[in-house]
Scaffold this motif. Structure first.
Motif, short mmCIF file in Angstrom:
data_model
loop_
_atom_site.label_atom_id
_atom_site.label_comp_id
_atom_site.label_asym_id
_atom_site.label_seq_id
_atom_site.Cartn_x
_atom_site.Cartn_y
_atom_site.Cartn_z
N VAL A 1 -102.30 26.55 -47.90
CA VAL A 1 -101.03 27.22 -48.16
C VAL A 1 -100.94 27.55 -49.65
O VAL A 1 -100.91 26.64 -50.49
N GLU A 2 -100.89 28.85 -49.96
CA GLU A 2 -100.78 29.29 -51.34
C GLU A 2 -99.32 29.39 -51.77
O GLU A 2 -98.43 29.61 -50.95
N SER A 3 -99.11 29.25 -53.07
CA SER A 3 -97.78 29.44 -53.66
C SER A 3 -97.94 29.82 -55.12
O SER A 3 -99.05 29.71 -55.67
N GLY A 4 -96.85 30.27 -55.72
CA GLY A 4 -96.86 30.55 -57.15
C GLY A 4 -96.93 32.01 -57.51
O GLY A 4 -96.88 32.36 -58.70
N GLY A 5 -97.05 32.88 -56.52
CA GLY A 5 -97.08 34.30 -56.83
C GLY A 5 -95.72 34.80 -57.28
O GLY A 5 -94.72 34.08 -57.21
N GLY B 1 -98.41 38.61 -69.30
CA GLY B 1 -97.82 37.34 -68.89
C GLY B 1 -98.80 36.45 -68.15
O GLY B 1 -99.98 36.77 -68.01
N SER B 2 -98.27 35.31 -67.70
CA SER B 2 -99.10 34.30 -67.02
C SER B 2 -98.44 33.85 -65.72
O SER B 2 -97.21 33.88 -65.59
N LEU B 3 -99.28 33.42 -64.80
CA LEU B 3 -98.84 32.79 -63.57
C LEU B 3 -99.85 31.72 -63.21
O LEU B 3 -101.04 31.84 -63.55
N ARG B 4 -99.40 30.69 -62.51
CA ARG B 4 -100.31 29.71 -61.96
C ARG B 4 -100.14 29.65 -60.46
O ARG B 4 -99.06 29.32 -59.96
N LEU B 5 -101.19 29.97 -59.75
CA LEU B 5 -101.19 29.87 -58.30
C LEU B 5 -101.67 28.49 -57.88
O LEU B 5 -102.53 27.90 -58.53
N SER B 6 -101.10 28.01 -56.79
CA SER B 6 -101.52 26.73 -56.21
C SER B 6 -101.92 26.96 -54.77
O SER B 6 -101.39 27.84 -54.09
N CYS B 7 -102.85 26.15 -54.31
CA CYS B 7 -103.26 26.19 -52.91
C CYS B 7 -103.36 24.75 -52.42
O CYS B 7 -104.23 24.00 -52.86
N ALA B 8 -102.43 24.39 -51.55
CA ALA B 8 -102.40 23.03 -51.01
C ALA B 8 -103.17 22.98 -49.70
O ALA B 8 -102.98 23.83 -48.82
N ALA B 9 -104.04 22.00 -49.58
CA ALA B 9 -104.88 21.86 -48.40
C ALA B 9 -104.49 20.63 -47.60
O ALA B 9 -104.14 19.59 -48.16
N SER B 10 -104.55 20.77 -46.29
CA SER B 10 -104.32 19.62 -45.42
C SER B 10 -105.63 18.86 -45.23
O SER B 10 -106.71 19.36 -45.58
N GLY B 11 -105.52 17.67 -44.66
CA GLY B 11 -106.73 16.94 -44.34
C GLY B 11 -107.14 15.97 -45.41
O GLY B 11 -106.69 16.03 -46.54
#
Length: 129
Positions: free
Chosen positions: A5-9, A16-26
């Protein structure tokens, strides 16, 4: 199996700057090589960055278009991979996807779409000029 699941867009101005995150299950996140890809309207999905499993010393690889501006990292304790994006340009506008794969022999940081087994749903990044 792993779910991503990605977030941060979002919307950001040029430079400018952005930081994207990707949370993984398991519970086996540390066993997966992780990648970031992006897809702009009317274009094919393209490689952005990849990071190996920790046993490969967290080796990273970047597309030439983002070298020196983007940084991929991972936190295995949080089952999360990040993409820090600095000095953003309008041409960085795209939907960004994270992807995961148990690395095949000789491919610690895969760069091709077909090399990855699991994908997130994507997060939109828009850079205004």
């Amino acid at each position: 199996q792993v779910q991503l699941v990605e977030s941060g867009g979002g919307l950001v101005q040029t430079g400018g700057s952005l930081r994207l995150s990707c949370a993984a299950s398991g519970r086996t996140f540390s066993s997966y090589a992780m990648g970031w890809f992006r897809q702009a309207p009317g274009k094919e999905r393209e490689f952005v960055a990849a990071i190996s499993i920790s046993r490969s010393n967290g080796r990273t690889n970047y597309a030439d278009s983002v070298k020196g501006r983007f940084t991929i990292s991972r936190d295995n304790a949080k089952n999360t991979v990040y993409l820090q994006m600095n000095s953003l340009k309008p041409e960085d506008t795209a939907v960004y996807y994270c992807a995961a794969v148990v690395p095949r022999l000789g491919s610690t940081t895969p760069q091709e779409v077909y090399e990855y087994d699991y994908w997130g749903q994507g997060t939109q990044v828009t850079v205004s000029s």
